[in-house]
Design a protein around this motif. Structure first.
Motif, PDB file in Angstrom:
ATOM      1  N   UNK A 161       0.832  -1.207   0.000  1.00  0.00           N
ATOM      2  CA  UNK A 161       0.000   0.000   0.000  1.00  0.00           C
ATOM      3  C   UNK A 161       0.865   1.255   0.000  1.00  0.00           C
ATOM      4  N   UNK A 162       1.952   1.223   0.737  1.00  0.00           N
ATOM      5  CA  UNK A 162       2.862   2.362   0.802  1.00  0.00           C
ATOM      6  C   UNK A 162       3.562   2.577  -0.542  1.00  0.00           C
ATOM      7  N   UNK A 163       3.954   1.505  -1.203  1.00  0.00           N
ATOM      8  CA  UNK A 163       4.626   1.620  -2.495  1.00  0.00           C
ATOM      9  C   UNK A 163       3.709   2.219  -3.563  1.00  0.00           C
ATOM     10  N   UNK A 164       2.438   1.844  -3.525  1.00  0.00           N
ATOM     11  CA  UNK A 164       1.501   2.285  -4.556  1.00  0.00           C
ATOM     12  C   UNK A 164       0.914   3.670  -4.291  1.00  0.00           C
ATOM     13  N   UNK A 165       1.136   4.214  -3.130  1.00  0.00           N
ATOM     14  CA  UNK A 165       0.642   5.542  -2.741  1.00  0.00           C
ATOM     15  C   UNK A 165      -0.866   5.628  -2.922  1.00  0.00           C
ATOM     16  N   UNK A 166      -1.356   6.491  -3.835  1.00  0.00           N
ATOM     17  CA  UNK A 166      -2.807   6.666  -3.988  1.00  0.00           C
ATOM     18  C   UNK A 166      -3.436   5.604  -4.887  1.00  0.00           C
ATOM     19  N   UNK A 167      -2.636   4.772  -5.525  1.00  0.00           N
ATOM     20  CA  UNK A 167      -3.161   3.708  -6.378  1.00  0.00           C
ATOM     21  C   UNK A 167      -3.475   2.462  -5.548  1.00  0.00           C
ATOM     22  N   UNK A 168      -4.108   1.493  -6.155  1.00  0.00           N
ATOM     23  CA  UNK A 168      -4.511   0.272  -5.460  1.00  0.00           C
ATOM     24  C   UNK A 168      -3.493  -0.835  -5.749  1.00  0.00           C
ATOM     25  N   UNK A 169      -2.926  -1.456  -4.719  1.00  0.00           N
ATOM     26  CA  UNK A 169      -1.966  -2.542  -4.959  1.00  0.00           C
ATOM     27  C   UNK A 169      -2.675  -3.842  -5.353  1.00  0.00           C
ATOM     28  N   UNK A 170      -2.140  -4.485  -6.382  1.00  0.00           N
ATOM     29  CA  UNK A 170      -2.625  -5.799  -6.791  1.00  0.00           C
ATOM     30  C   UNK A 170      -1.480  -6.775  -6.555  1.00  0.00           C
ATOM     31  N   UNK A 171      -1.673  -7.716  -5.624  1.00  0.00           N
ATOM     32  CA  UNK A 171      -0.614  -8.644  -5.240  1.00  0.00           C
ATOM     33  C   UNK A 171      -0.765  -9.964  -5.969  1.00  0.00           C
ATOM     34  N   UNK A 172       0.360 -10.479  -6.446  1.00  0.00           N
ATOM     35  CA  UNK A 172       0.405 -11.820  -7.008  1.00  0.00           C
ATOM     36  C   UNK A 172       1.473 -12.575  -6.240  1.00  0.00           C
ATOM     37  N   UNK A 173       1.060 -13.573  -5.461  1.00  0.00           N
ATOM     38  CA  UNK A 173       1.999 -14.362  -4.672  1.00  0.00           C
ATOM     39  C   UNK A 173       2.560 -15.465  -5.551  1.00  0.00           C
ATOM     40  N   UNK A 174       3.868 -15.516  -5.706  1.00  0.00           N
ATOM     41  CA  UNK A 174       4.514 -16.479  -6.588  1.00  0.00           C
ATOM     42  C   UNK A 174       4.970 -17.736  -5.858  1.00  0.00           C
ATOM     43  N   UNK A 175       5.543 -17.576  -4.662  1.00  0.00           N
ATOM     44  CA  UNK A 175       5.952 -18.750  -3.882  1.00  0.00           C
ATOM     45  C   UNK A 175       6.170 -18.369  -2.431  1.00  0.00           C
ATOM     46  N   UNK A 176       6.228 -19.403  -1.589  1.00  0.00           N
ATOM     47  CA  UNK A 176       6.501 -19.190  -0.183  1.00  0.00           C
ATOM     48  C   UNK A 176       5.281 -19.089   0.695  1.00  0.00           C
ATOM     49  N   UNK A 177       4.122 -19.453   0.189  1.00  0.00           N
ATOM     50  CA  UNK A 177       2.907 -19.382   0.993  1.00  0.00           C
ATOM     51  C   UNK A 177       2.920 -20.531   2.003  1.00  0.00           C
ATOM     52  N   UNK A 178       2.687 -20.201   3.268  1.00  0.00           N
ATOM     53  CA  UNK A 178       2.743 -21.194   4.334  1.00  0.00           C
ATOM     54  C   UNK A 178       1.350 -21.501   4.867  1.00  0.00           C
ATOM     55  N   UNK A 179       1.196 -22.695   5.386  1.00  0.00           N
ATOM     56  CA  UNK A 179      -0.012 -23.021   6.144  1.00  0.00           C
ATOM     57  C   UNK A 179       0.139 -22.366   7.512  1.00  0.00           C
ATOM     58  N   UNK A 180      -0.944 -22.016   8.113  1.00  0.00           N
ATOM     59  CA  UNK A 180      -0.892 -21.418   9.440  1.00  0.00           C
ATOM     60  C   UNK A 180      -1.734 -22.268  10.376  1.00  0.00           C
ATOM     61  N   UNK A 181      -1.067 -22.957  11.274  1.00  0.00           N
ATOM     62  CA  UNK A 181      -1.748 -23.808  12.240  1.00  0.00           C
ATOM     63  C   UNK A 181      -1.411 -23.331  13.647  1.00  0.00           C
ATOM     64  N   UNK A 182      -2.400 -23.291  14.474  1.00  0.00           N
ATOM     65  CA  UNK A 182      -2.163 -22.842  15.849  1.00  0.00           C
ATOM     66  C   UNK A 182      -1.331 -23.856  16.620  1.00  0.00           C
ATOM     67  N   UNK A 183      -1.701 -25.122  16.554  1.00  0.00           N
ATOM     68  CA  UNK A 183      -0.970 -26.168  17.271  1.00  0.00           C
ATOM     69  C   UNK A 183      -0.593 -27.271  16.279  1.00  0.00           C
ATOM     70  N   UNK A 184       0.566 -27.182  15.670  1.00  0.00           N
ATOM     71  CA  UNK A 184       0.955 -28.205  14.707  1.00  0.00           C
ATOM     72  C   UNK A 184       1.243 -29.539  15.394  1.00  0.00           C
ATOM     73  N   UNK A 185       1.004 -30.616  14.674  1.00  0.00           N
ATOM     74  CA  UNK A 185       1.224 -31.954  15.239  1.00  0.00           C
ATOM     75  C   UNK A 185       2.515 -32.587  14.750  1.00  0.00           C
ATOM     76  N   UNK A 186       3.174 -31.959  13.804  1.00  0.00           N
ATOM     77  CA  UNK A 186       4.430 -32.499  13.269  1.00  0.00           C
ATOM     78  C   UNK A 186       5.401 -31.346  13.023  1.00  0.00           C
ATOM     79  N   UNK A 187       6.682 -31.626  12.974  1.00  0.00           N
ATOM     80  CA  UNK A 187       7.652 -30.548  12.696  1.00  0.00           C
ATOM     81  C   UNK A 187       7.421 -29.972  11.299  1.00  0.00           C
ATOM     82  N   UNK A 188       7.591 -28.679  11.207  1.00  0.00           N
ATOM     83  CA  UNK A 188       7.389 -28.015   9.919  1.00  0.00           C
ATOM     84  C   UNK A 188       8.660 -28.100   9.079  1.00  0.00           C
TER      85      UNK A 188
END
Length: 122
Positions: free
Chosen positions: A80-107
């Motif tokens: 948002x800061x980079x785009x100033x008054x324009x609207x940011x459009x994000x495209x995630x290419x890699x590195x998306x993680x699962x988010x678990x509160x209490x994982x049952x196995x090592x990540x």
């Protein structure tokens, strides 16, 4: 200590030169050049590339799983800061993680979060 007898004109000139040099400290990066940066508020190391006035790529270095929420919020705020008054459009290419509160196995090791930001008109 030694007392220096310096004329007021020399003092003013010296101060003016120091202020001028301090003002020249920041030079913006060239287009396509990788900038290595750190955000102190979110405690995030990241790399930023600006391709044009409206296109950026950002790579957030994967420090730890606990920092996932900080990295996500940082990505939204910084785009948002980079785009100033324009609207940011994000495209995630890699590195998306699962988010678990209490994982049952090592990540397994997760890659850096890499996103492309395009600023579009509202």
């Amino acid at each position: 200590m030694f007392a220096l007898n310096v004329s007021p004109q020399l003092k003013c000139t010296s101060i003016a030169v120091l202020l001028f040099l301090a003002g020249c400290h920041h030079t913006p990066a060239k287009l396509g050049e990788v900038q290595k940066l750190y955000d102190f508020d979110h405690k995030v190391h990241y790399r930023l590339v600006q391709y044009s006035e409206r296109r950026f790529a950002i790579r957030i270095l994967a420090d730890s799983y606990q920092a996932f929420t900080q990295q996500s919020v940082f990505l939204l705020r910084h785009s948002r800061q980079l785009c100033k008054e324009l609207v940011p459009q994000l495209t995630l290419r890699k590195g998306i993680q699962r988010f678990e509160r209490l994982p049952t196995e090592p990540r397994p090791y997760k890659p850096d979060l890499y996103a492309e930001i395009k600023c579009i008109s509202p």
